[in-house]
Write an enzyme that holds these catalytic residues in place. Sequence first.
Site, short mmCIF file in Angstrom:
data_model
loop_
_atom_site.label_atom_id
_atom_site.label_comp_id
_atom_site.label_asym_id
_atom_site.label_seq_id
_atom_site.Cartn_x
_atom_site.Cartn_y
_atom_site.Cartn_z
CB SER A 182 -62.15 29.71 17.58
OG SER A 182 -61.16 30.55 18.16
CE1 TYR A 194 -59.02 29.70 12.81
CE2 TYR A 194 -59.48 31.25 14.58
CZ TYR A 194 -59.24 29.96 14.15
OH TYR A 194 -59.26 28.93 15.06
#
Length: 335
Positions: A182, A194
């Site tokens: 990401s 995350y």
Amino acid sequence: MVTEEEHVLPGLAQVYAYIFSYTFLLPVAVFVIWYIRDSMEIDDIDKKHVVITGCDSGFGNLAAKQLDRQGFHVIAACLSESGSYELSKAASPRLKTVLLNVKDSASIDRAVEMVRRETGERGLYGLINNAGVSIPIGPTEWLQIEDFRKVLDVNFMGVVEVTLKFLPLLKKAKGRVVNVASILGRLSLVGGAYCPSKWGVEAFSDSVRRDMRHFGIKVSIIEPGFFKTNVTRLDLIEDDLQRLWDRLPDDVRATYGHSYLEEYKKSQSFSMTLLCSSDLSKVSNCMQHALMAKYPRTRYSAGWDAKLFWIPLSYMPAFVGDFFIDILLPRPKQS
């Protein structure tokens, strides 16, 4: 009579002309060579098997269908029976599904054994580690260690274990590993696991790439920006933020102010509405290129926000990144 100075001037002009020409032509030549090299594709796609995790929805679901249409033997790993059933209906008979929970070692072992039977002596050509979760996210102080484990077990440890257990089959085929990281693997935007999990995927992928290139295995990393998937579902994020807020002690909530939660939700809503793209093919096309290109790229950025904002921002001094993040997120206002 021509003077020595008049002889020198045309010579200098010619030198400058050569320098200008090479300065202009060299980048053009490099780009053309790169473009041709980047466009070269592999052969015998119909003889190659590819495993994709997280195929119930989102990027994995679309990639499974897309690669199936290209002629790959896709083995789509789904978490649920319903996800497996719906995907099978939407694809060709060539596509096969397998139930896989990347947090469960026994589940991974069963999937590996199934893939071993399917691939035989050819081995596994491609592995796309796509399965992932995002919540819990939020201010770090709101989180507990279990919240971090919940995400890390899927996004990082799941990627590590799945990759390690499939490596012998990938080694046999001199295959490819494609890991979905990401832009938040470059720039920590929110608290929670995350961002650390995606930073971990970046580092792990680089390690595997350097270690396994001697055996013909190529590793690519995909760094998507913001896309509309279950990972960015605003209702799930807001419900979980409410859960985190409600369990905080009163004295901790007081340090943020009574309106902070609603302001935080509004900032999340604004970011998701402004930045999230519904065109998931921008990511699945990167996956396809990483598998089909003769010379796959090491990193792929997907989405205008990744290319034009987040990745450039990740190279800037920390205070510049902090400035933009402060614009997006509210500041605590003590009660």
